[in-house]
Design a protein around this motif. Structure first.
Motif, mmCIF file in Angstrom:
data_model
loop_
_atom_site.group_PDB
_atom_site.id
_atom_site.type_symbol
_atom_site.label_atom_id
_atom_site.label_comp_id
_atom_site.label_asym_id
_atom_site.label_seq_id
_atom_site.Cartn_x
_atom_site.Cartn_y
_atom_site.Cartn_z
ATOM 1 N N ASN A 159 2.927 0.428 5.808
ATOM 2 C CA ASN A 159 2.936 1.785 6.483
ATOM 3 C C ASN A 159 1.557 1.710 7.374
ATOM 4 O O ASN A 159 0.377 1.699 6.826
ATOM 5 N N LEU A 160 1.676 1.603 8.552
ATOM 6 C CA LEU A 160 0.318 1.457 9.528
ATOM 7 C C LEU A 160 -0.287 2.844 9.659
ATOM 8 O O LEU A 160 -1.636 2.642 9.942
ATOM 9 N N LYS A 161 -0.078 3.849 9.126
ATOM 10 C CA LYS A 161 -0.798 4.943 8.834
ATOM 11 C C LYS A 161 -1.618 5.194 7.803
ATOM 12 O O LYS A 161 -2.707 5.897 7.676
ATOM 13 N N LYS A 162 -1.334 4.253 6.836
ATOM 14 C CA LYS A 162 -2.190 4.211 5.737
ATOM 15 C C LYS A 162 -3.326 3.026 5.795
ATOM 16 O O LYS A 162 -3.049 1.754 6.068
ATOM 17 N N MET A 163 -4.684 3.535 5.497
ATOM 18 C CA MET A 163 -5.832 2.517 5.656
ATOM 19 C C MET A 163 -5.662 1.425 4.694
ATOM 20 O O MET A 163 -5.946 0.139 5.001
ATOM 21 N N SER A 164 -4.932 1.521 3.815
ATOM 22 C CA SER A 164 -5.078 0.307 2.585
ATOM 23 C C SER A 164 -3.843 -0.640 3.060
ATOM 24 O O SER A 164 -4.136 -1.713 2.789
ATOM 25 N N ASP A 165 -2.728 -0.078 3.608
ATOM 26 C CA ASP A 165 -1.791 -1.013 4.079
ATOM 27 C C ASP A 165 -2.193 -1.929 5.354
ATOM 28 O O ASP A 165 -1.837 -2.989 5.680
#
Length: 160
Positions: free
Chosen positions: A143-149
Motif C-alpha cells: 500500500n503506497l500510502k503507508k510509509m513502511s510499505d
C-alpha cells in the motif's frame, strides 16, 4: 528550513543554506534521523537548498519532508458557548494539527523527484526492474500510502 541549536545558554540558528548535513537522536523511535540540505528545483531551472530527511539511501534513495497541516473537524456535540440559554446542537468546527509526509526519490544522477503516491510514477522510477517490482507489490500487497510499505518497496528495488 531553519535549525536552532542550544549550546549552554546560547541558541544558534542555521539556515538550510549554511547546512550540508545533520542528525538527531529521536527518543520516540529510539534511533538517529539524518537530514541533508539538497538542491531542489522549485521552478524552471531554479534550484534552492531544501532540507530532506534520508529514509533509505541506495541507487534509488527515499527522502521525506514533514509538514504540519491544520485540518477542520466537525463536532455534533452540544455547544454551551452558543447564544441563548439552551445548549446549541448546531455544527461546531475546530482544527486539529496533523503531521503529513511528502515523499521524494533521489536518483543516481542527483535529481530529486516528488512522489505523489501513484503506482505508475513508482513504476517509472523503477522501470529497469518493472516486472520484479510489479510482482513484489502484488505478492506483498504493498500500500503506497503507508510509509513502511513504501520503504519496503524501495529497499527491495535497491537489493535486486
Amino acid at each position: 528550513q531553519l535549525i536552532q541549536v542550544k549550546v549552554d545558554n546560547t541558541i544558534k540558528a542555521f539556515s538550510n543554506r549554511n547546512i550540508y548535513y545533520f542528525e538527531i537522536f529521536d527518543n520516540t523511535i529510539e534511533d538517529y534521523r539524518q537530514f541533508y540540505s539538497l538542491l531542489y528545483e522549485v521552478g524552471y531551472n531554479y534550484n534552492v537548498p531544501v532540507l530532506f530527511e534520508m529514509m533509505i539511501e541506495g541507487k534509488l534513495s527515499l527522502l521525506l519532508r514533514e509538514r504540519i497541516v491544520a485540518e477542520t473537524t466537525q463536532s455534533y456535540f452540544p455547544s454551551y458557548y452558543a447564544y441563548g440559554i439552551m445548549p446549541s446542537f448546531s455544527n461546531n468546527y475546530g482544527y486539529v494539527n496533523k503531521v503529513k509526509y511528502d515523499y521524494f526519490f533521489l536518483t543516481q544522477d542527483g535529481k530529486i523527484h516528488r512522489f505523489k503516491g501513484k503506482k505508475k510514477d513508482l513504476y517509472k522510477m523503477m522501470e529497469d526492474k518493472y516486472d520484479e517490482i510489479k510482482k513484489y507489490m502484488s505478492d506483498k500487497k504493498i500500500n503506497l500510502k503507508k510509509m513502511s510499505d513504501l520503504a519496503k518497496i524501495v529497499n527491495y528495488y535497491n537489493l535486486i
